[in-house]
Design a protein around this motif. Structure first.
Motif, PDB file in Angstrom:
ATOM      1  N   LYS A  69      12.166  22.981 -25.441  1.00  0.00           N
ATOM      2  CA  LYS A  69      13.452  23.400 -24.958  1.00  0.00           C
ATOM      3  C   LYS A  69      13.481  23.980 -23.677  1.00  0.00           C
ATOM      4  O   LYS A  69      12.643  24.746 -23.276  1.00  0.00           O
ATOM      5  CB  LYS A  69      14.071  24.423 -25.745  1.00  0.00           C
ATOM      6  CG  LYS A  69      14.252  24.032 -27.383  1.00  0.00           C
ATOM      7  CD  LYS A  69      15.077  22.717 -27.291  1.00  0.00           C
ATOM      8  CE  LYS A  69      15.248  22.645 -28.932  1.00  0.00           C
ATOM      9  NZ  LYS A  69      15.982  21.193 -29.200  1.00  0.00           N
ATOM     10  N   LEU A  70      14.301  23.397 -22.583  1.00  0.00           N
ATOM     11  CA  LEU A  70      14.435  23.685 -21.222  1.00  0.00           C
ATOM     12  C   LEU A  70      15.734  24.729 -21.017  1.00  0.00           C
ATOM     13  O   LEU A  70      16.673  24.230 -21.684  1.00  0.00           O
ATOM     14  CB  LEU A  70      14.213  22.736 -20.404  1.00  0.00           C
ATOM     15  CG  LEU A  70      13.379  21.428 -20.244  1.00  0.00           C
ATOM     16  CD1 LEU A  70      13.310  20.416 -19.614  1.00  0.00           C
ATOM     17  CD2 LEU A  70      11.850  22.312 -20.348  1.00  0.00           C
ATOM     18  N   HIS A  71      15.678  25.430 -20.183  1.00  0.00           N
ATOM     19  CA  HIS A  71      16.764  26.571 -19.940  1.00  0.00           C
ATOM     20  C   HIS A  71      16.819  26.846 -18.412  1.00  0.00           C
ATOM     21  O   HIS A  71      15.702  27.333 -17.878  1.00  0.00           O
ATOM     22  CB  HIS A  71      16.908  27.803 -20.835  1.00  0.00           C
ATOM     23  CG  HIS A  71      17.894  28.855 -20.387  1.00  0.00           C
ATOM     24  ND1 HIS A  71      19.373  28.390 -20.534  1.00  0.00           N
ATOM     25  CD2 HIS A  71      17.603  30.134 -20.067  1.00  0.00           C
ATOM     26  CE1 HIS A  71      20.002  29.392 -20.122  1.00  0.00           C
ATOM     27  NE2 HIS A  71      19.178  30.452 -19.906  1.00  0.00           N
ATOM     28  N   TRP A  72      17.804  26.652 -17.751  1.00  0.00           N
ATOM     29  CA  TRP A  72      18.104  26.699 -16.267  1.00  0.00           C
ATOM     30  C   TRP A  72      18.740  28.138 -16.325  1.00  0.00           C
ATOM     31  O   TRP A  72      19.861  28.364 -16.520  1.00  0.00           O
ATOM     32  CB  TRP A  72      18.680  25.772 -15.472  1.00  0.00           C
ATOM     33  CG  TRP A  72      19.198  26.167 -14.292  1.00  0.00           C
ATOM     34  CD1 TRP A  72      18.872  27.014 -13.389  1.00  0.00           C
ATOM     35  CD2 TRP A  72      20.243  25.269 -13.566  1.00  0.00           C
ATOM     36  NE1 TRP A  72      19.465  27.042 -12.346  1.00  0.00           N
ATOM     37  CE2 TRP A  72      20.297  26.275 -12.347  1.00  0.00           C
ATOM     38  CE3 TRP A  72      21.254  24.353 -13.840  1.00  0.00           C
ATOM     39  CZ2 TRP A  72      21.355  25.668 -11.123  1.00  0.00           C
ATOM     40  CZ3 TRP A  72      22.142  24.014 -12.639  1.00  0.00           C
ATOM     41  CH2 TRP A  72      22.263  24.613 -11.410  1.00  0.00           C
ATOM     42  N   GLY A  73      17.887  29.098 -16.132  1.00  0.00           N
ATOM     43  CA  GLY A  73      18.232  30.540 -16.247  1.00  0.00           C
ATOM     44  C   GLY A  73      19.208  31.071 -14.982  1.00  0.00           C
ATOM     45  O   GLY A  73      19.142  30.379 -13.854  1.00  0.00           O
ATOM     46  N   PRO A  74      19.746  32.221 -14.896  1.00  0.00           N
ATOM     47  CA  PRO A  74      20.508  32.694 -13.885  1.00  0.00           C
ATOM     48  C   PRO A  74      19.651  33.186 -12.632  1.00  0.00           C
ATOM     49  O   PRO A  74      18.474  33.238 -12.754  1.00  0.00           O
ATOM     50  CB  PRO A  74      21.147  33.822 -14.480  1.00  0.00           C
ATOM     51  CG  PRO A  74      20.295  34.299 -15.578  1.00  0.00           C
ATOM     52  CD  PRO A  74      19.734  33.112 -16.171  1.00  0.00           C
ATOM     53  N   GLU A  75      20.034  32.913 -11.494  1.00  0.00           N
ATOM     54  CA  GLU A  75      19.293  33.200 -10.288  1.00  0.00           C
ATOM     55  C   GLU A  75      18.725  34.712 -10.116  1.00  0.00           C
ATOM     56  O   GLU A  75      19.648  35.536 -10.639  1.00  0.00           O
ATOM     57  CB  GLU A  75      20.280  33.087  -9.093  1.00  0.00           C
ATOM     58  CG  GLU A  75      19.483  33.043  -7.674  1.00  0.00           C
ATOM     59  CD  GLU A  75      20.084  32.765  -6.533  1.00  0.00           C
ATOM     60  OE1 GLU A  75      20.187  33.496  -5.612  1.00  0.00           O
ATOM     61  OE2 GLU A  75      20.886  31.779  -6.638  1.00  0.00           O
ATOM     62  N   MET A  76      17.404  34.810 -10.087  1.00  0.00           N
ATOM     63  CA  MET A  76      16.777  36.011 -10.234  1.00  0.00           C
ATOM     64  C   MET A  76      17.184  36.862  -8.743  1.00  0.00           C
ATOM     65  O   MET A  76      17.719  36.391  -7.855  1.00  0.00           O
ATOM     66  CB  MET A  76      15.466  36.006 -10.056  1.00  0.00           C
ATOM     67  CG  MET A  76      14.841  35.270 -11.261  1.00  0.00           C
ATOM     68  SD  MET A  76      13.018  35.168 -11.155  1.00  0.00           S
ATOM     69  CE  MET A  76      12.500  34.750 -12.912  1.00  0.00           C
ATOM     70  N   GLU A  77      17.103  37.979  -8.846  1.00  0.00           N
ATOM     71  CA  GLU A  77      17.363  39.237  -7.816  1.00  0.00           C
ATOM     72  C   GLU A  77      16.127  39.605  -7.330  1.00  0.00           C
ATOM     73  O   GLU A  77      15.317  40.023  -7.988  1.00  0.00           O
ATOM     74  CB  GLU A  77      18.342  40.251  -8.196  1.00  0.00           C
ATOM     75  CG  GLU A  77      19.769  39.672  -8.905  1.00  0.00           C
ATOM     76  CD  GLU A  77      20.578  41.046  -8.963  1.00  0.00           C
ATOM     77  OE1 GLU A  77      20.075  42.184  -8.818  1.00  0.00           O
ATOM     78  OE2 GLU A  77      21.496  40.712  -9.655  1.00  0.00           O
ATOM     79  N   ARG A  78      15.994  39.661  -6.018  1.00  0.00           N
ATOM     80  CA  ARG A  78      14.802  40.368  -5.227  1.00  0.00           C
ATOM     81  C   ARG A  78      14.877  41.927  -5.296  1.00  0.00           C
ATOM     82  O   ARG A  78      16.036  42.261  -5.190  1.00  0.00           O
ATOM     83  CB  ARG A  78      14.693  39.809  -3.836  1.00  0.00           C
ATOM     84  CG  ARG A  78      14.488  38.514  -3.794  1.00  0.00           C
ATOM     85  CD  ARG A  78      13.928  37.792  -2.414  1.00  0.00           C
ATOM     86  NE  ARG A  78      13.545  36.438  -2.289  1.00  0.00           N
ATOM     87  CZ  ARG A  78      14.541  35.651  -1.344  1.00  0.00           C
ATOM     88  NH1 ARG A  78      15.626  35.986  -0.826  1.00  0.00           N
ATOM     89  NH2 ARG A  78      14.261  34.249  -1.427  1.00  0.00           N
ATOM     90  N   THR A  79      13.811  42.410  -5.404  1.00  0.00           N
ATOM     91  CA  THR A  79      13.828  43.755  -4.967  1.00  0.00           C
ATOM     92  C   THR A  79      13.901  44.055  -3.532  1.00  0.00           C
ATOM     93  O   THR A  79      13.636  43.391  -2.849  1.00  0.00           O
ATOM     94  CB  THR A  79      12.297  44.606  -5.519  1.00  0.00           C
ATOM     95  OG1 THR A  79      11.377  43.985  -5.021  1.00  0.00           O
ATOM     96  CG2 THR A  79      12.272  44.023  -7.102  1.00  0.00           C
ATOM     97  N   THR A  80      14.416  45.269  -3.199  1.00  0.00           N
ATOM     98  CA  THR A  80      14.714  45.793  -1.734  1.00  0.00           C
ATOM     99  C   THR A  80      13.133  45.689  -0.946  1.00  0.00           C
ATOM    100  O   THR A  80      12.897  44.994   0.172  1.00  0.00           O
ATOM    101  CB  THR A  80      14.975  47.122  -1.686  1.00  0.00           C
ATOM    102  OG1 THR A  80      16.394  47.217  -2.354  1.00  0.00           O
ATOM    103  CG2 THR A  80      15.282  47.608  -0.077  1.00  0.00           C
TER     104      THR A  80
END
Length: 850
Positions: free
Chosen positions: A354-365
């Motif tokens: 199964k493939l899942h296009w997840g939500p965009e990640m957030e970068r740390t400062t």
């Protein structure tokens, strides 16, 4: 001495009985499968300023990881036992039919096909039971539901107790018991080719056996889901287990402290297992020639470099997509003059993947600042290299050495960006419970991988597992991608862009049914600046319009990639889906400083957009990216000018989101939402339109309507200019309806262009809301009452100046009646949402199809 005899001698010295079943291999097994050097060493990045991957150094940390490895082994062993049980299920029935007049298999064939399989099942059942019992004592809470709550310091005490138990946990003898019966595996291996030959022949000639051989179901994973296997795939499982046992032994030994009592035993077990596996690889060519289910042959479909996120760290991986599996490897660059090598990381069968296009990640400062600092270094180094690339009669040795050093440094900086900048995750979930996350910087690349994998996962039949070592070692020969996609090593410098590329996305047509879609635009080149943008989501339509403009600072850009993405309707559980995409080459000779309209064909969908390119030297990227100018509490004309539109994006985005999921919301625009939601939306619109659009999709629709009302309410000058208030008051008093209409439309046309088009855009939207008044309970008068005081305001009385005195109640009535009048008009002109991009085109700049 033969390995079997050597292993037997060692086991007897440990007072462990050796059971000789089957004939040991006559071939000498002298060469180790794994060389003595550590094949699991990280990618060679010594000269790069990359964050170090956490290394377990303390014995306590090693014991924690060791326990995790053991639990993984236990889960894998349980799955293997299920597969063996599935393989043995038809044995009894086949034996029973062997004595009938129409046997499926003869008694001799049944004996050959299932030779040593029951013994292997019993051997691994004992191993699984022993491992489960020993690990069961280390569970922190056997029955958490009866726990009355931890006392102070209980976690530290529990960790200390578990660490002490970890030192006492011994599993080496369990592996030694497996080795004590190498003869069982040797007998199975020597018989394997004959068993497979019978299975293949009977599958082709006997329909009864073919149905059985292609539909064997086994429980797979903790959720008790089932996976379909072929008979041949199940026969290969014990051979695959030999390879896996060697790999997990290596991992287990790596996380076992040297002072642990298990360490010397596991070290010797690993040595014997390696040698045995080496003999298997040398003497069993049959498994390298295994035919996949239904006559398919394993072949490489696609490969490329991706970034894997694992345990909080990021690692560059080389991914190989075969006909029936996905193989993840790590490129181990050898010294200069030596051939590169690949080491195995993991593999996943494509059956049931199964493939899942997840939500965009957030970068740390910290990562955010490091990436921008690296971009600045790349920019400066790029500038220095451009100076050295100027024609010179002859360069001295020192100059050539410095230039090579700079190019090498540029590659290292690009590699750092390539590893740490991607934010788009592609999650892989196997039916066995294994999951891996890959991150990519390009949605276009992610979609290409997703499409390629999806095409091969339609049939839920597990293919024959690979010989992992053979397959991994052949990667150098099979690979189609030689190096990571570093722009500094790509040719074609003279055909690339350097300057400002402007892209205006207008509209699309060709959708098969009404849908909410948005367009993503990507440019390649050196990643000094942001290289991606996306429009807001359109309302549900067959011909969506966006009319949004983006500007990219580009250096080395050669390609523009455009994707059309479908957004699911409210209530649908599916994720965003790319419905079409294309890539076009950017030719600096064809692009002009004036807008040129083009129609791009993305399969069945056509996207109309305009391009213009202005070449110029680029400024260095800022350490802190330029912040978007705020839009709230600013004149609407200034906001529209900075966005290059006639209707601000905040108005269009909110209107389209309300029409997407709020037209049947009872009390829409009348009911309030949570103050926190509206505040967060306001902050998002003031800082990042892309983030604001993402938030709009998730919040309560009343928060969307609330932020739109707040925007108009906080305008320093109302949408309908204040100086027209008295004129509207007089126009409402005109008794003749026709004359009143002419005067009201004339007053509307006297408004500034941005104000006029925004007001018209809002009026048409409110009419569509009122069309559903039988559901949302919001007729035109209710909507006029809500918006009137925000759109039209009376002039403020100035001390010392004479101005007509109007009662407050009369002012409110005028505000409401003006908006209500326009809402009742049937001849309102349509609103223009953006400035036309055709005004500067010449006769040569015609619409083109790509």
């Amino acid at each position: 001495m033969e390995v079997f005899m050597e292993a037997a001698a060692y086991l007897e010295s440990q007072h462990i009985p050796v059971e000789a079943v089957g004939e040991p291999s006559p071939d000498p097994l002298q060469e180790d499968v794994f060389p003595e050097e550590d094949l699991f060493s990280p990618h060679q990045t010594d000269s790069m300023d990359l964050p170090d991957t956490p290394v377990l150094r303390t014995p306590g940390e090693m014991l924690d990881r060791r326990l995790m490895v053991l639990r993984t082994i236990l889960d894998s062993e349980k799955l293997f036992l299920n597969e063996l049980e599935t393989l043995l299920m038809p044995m009894k029935a086949l034996k029973a039919t062997a004595g009938t007049s129409q046997p499926v298999l003869s008694s001799q064939q049944v004996q050959i096909v299932f030779y040593q399989v029951p013994e292997l099942r019993d051997l691994h059942r004992d191993f699984y039971t022993g491992m489960r019992d020993r690990l069961g004592h280390l569970e922190p809470q056997a029955h958490p539901e009866t726990d009355q709550g931890p006392g102070p310091g209980s976690e530290q005490g529990e960790a200390k107790e578990q660490g002490q138990s970890g030192y006492q946990l011994m599993v080496g003898d369990l592996f030694l018991k497996i080795l004590s019966q190498l003869g069982v595996y040797r007998g199975f291996i020597d018989n394997y080719e004959s068993a497979v030959e019978i299975v293949r022949r009977c599958t082709q000639t006997d329909q009864r056996f073919r149905i059985l051989a292609e539909s064997m179901m086994s429980h797979n994973g903790s959720d008790r889901s089932k996976t379909k296997y072929t008979f041949e795939a199940l026969l290969y499982k014990p051979l695959e287990r030999i390879t896996k046992t060697t790999l997990v032994l290596h991992d287990l030994l790596k996380h076992t402290p040297q002072q642990h009592s298990d360490h010397p035993v596991l070290h010797e077990v690993l040595r014997l297992s390696r040698s045995f596996l080496s003999g298997v690889n040398e003497g069993s060519q049959c498994k390298r020639e295994v035919t996949l289910s239904r006559g398919m042959r394993r072949q490489l479909i696609r490969d490329g470099f991706v970034v894997e996120v694992c345990e909080g760290g990021r690692n560059l991986r080389h991914l190989f997509l075969y006909t029936d599996l996905l193989l993840c490897t790590k490129l181990k660059g050898g010294a200069q003059g030596k051939q590169a090598q690949y080491r195995f990381c993991w593999y996943l069968p494509l059956a049931g993947l199964k493939l899942h296009w997840g939500p965009e990640m957030e970068r740390t400062t910290d990562t955010h600042h490091r990436i921008h600092a690296t971009r600045v270094k790349m920019y400066l180094l790029r500038h220095e290299l451009r100076q050295t690339m100027k024609p010179v009669r002859q360069k001295c040795l020192a100059a050539r050495t410095i230039e090579r050093s700079r190019w090498k440094k540029m590659e290292q900086l690009e590699l750092m960006i390539l590893t740490h900048s991607p934010l788009l995750p592609l999650e892989l979930h196997s039916p066995s419970g294994k999951s891996h996350t890959l991150v990519m910087s390009s949605l276009y690349e992610l979609e290409e991988w997703r499409e390629a994998i999806h095409k091969l996962t339609g049939d839920n039949i597990e293919m024959v597992p690979p010989d992992l070592l053979t397959l991994t070692s052949s990667c150098v020969k099979l690979r189609m991608t030689q190096q990571p996609p570093l722009h500094s090593i790509l040719p074609g410098e003279e055909q690339s862009l350097c300057g400002t590329l402007s892209v205006a996305v207008h509209s699309a047509c060709g959708l098969q049914q009404p849908a909410s879609v948005y367009v993503c635009v990507e440019v390649d080149g050196f990643e000094f600046y942001e290289s991606q943008a996306q429009t807001h989501s359109s309302d549900s339509s067959l011909s969506p319009h966006w009319d949004q403009e983006f500007s990219f600072q580009v250096d080395g850009a050669q390609n523009l990639k455009v994707l059309c993405v479908l957004q699911p309707e409210e209530g649908e559980s599916c994720e965003d889906r790319v419905i079409c995409k294309t890539s076009i080459q950017l030719d600096p000779g064809l692009l002009q400083k004036r807008w040129r309209r083009q129609t791009l064909s993305l399969g069945h969908v056509e996207v109309t957009m305009s391009l213009k390119y202005c070449p110029h030297p680029l400024d260095p990227p800022c350490l802190v990216p330029a912040q978007q100018q705020s839009i709230f509490c600013k004149p609407i004309g200034a906001v529209a000018q900075q966005e290059g539109v006639l209707v601000p994006h905040v108005v269009r985005c909110c209107v389209e989101e309300v029409e997407r999921r709020g037209l049947e919301e009872v009390g829409i625009y009348r009911l309030s939402a949570a103050t926190s939601d509206i505040t967060n939306l306001k902050t998002a619109f003031n800082t990042s339109l892309r983030e604001a659009v993402t938030r709009l999709r998730c919040v309560d629709v009343n928060a969307v309507s609330g932020i739109l009302k707040l925007y108009f309410r906080e305008l320093p000058e109302p949408l309908i200019p204040t100086e027209l208030f008295q004129s509207f008051t007089k126009a409402l008093d005109i008794p003749d309806l026709s004359s009143r209409s002419v005067t009201m439309l004339s007053l509307l046309q006297s408004c500034p262009s941005v104000n006029q088009n925004t007001f018209l855009f809002l009026l048409h939207h409110l009419k569509r809301v009122s069309d559903r008044q039988h559901v949302n309970k919001m007729p035109l008068m209710n909507l006029a009452t809500v918006f009137g005081p925000s759109l039209l305001r009376p002039p403020v009385a100035i001390l010392g100046q004479c101005s007509p005195t109007v009662d407050i109640s009369q002012e409110v009535e005028v505000q409401v009646q003006v908006v209500y009048f326009y809402l009742q008009c049937d001849n309102l002109p349509e609103a223009q949402t953006c400035i036309s991009h055709d005004t500067e085109t010449t006769e040569e700049d015609e619409t083109t199809n790509i």
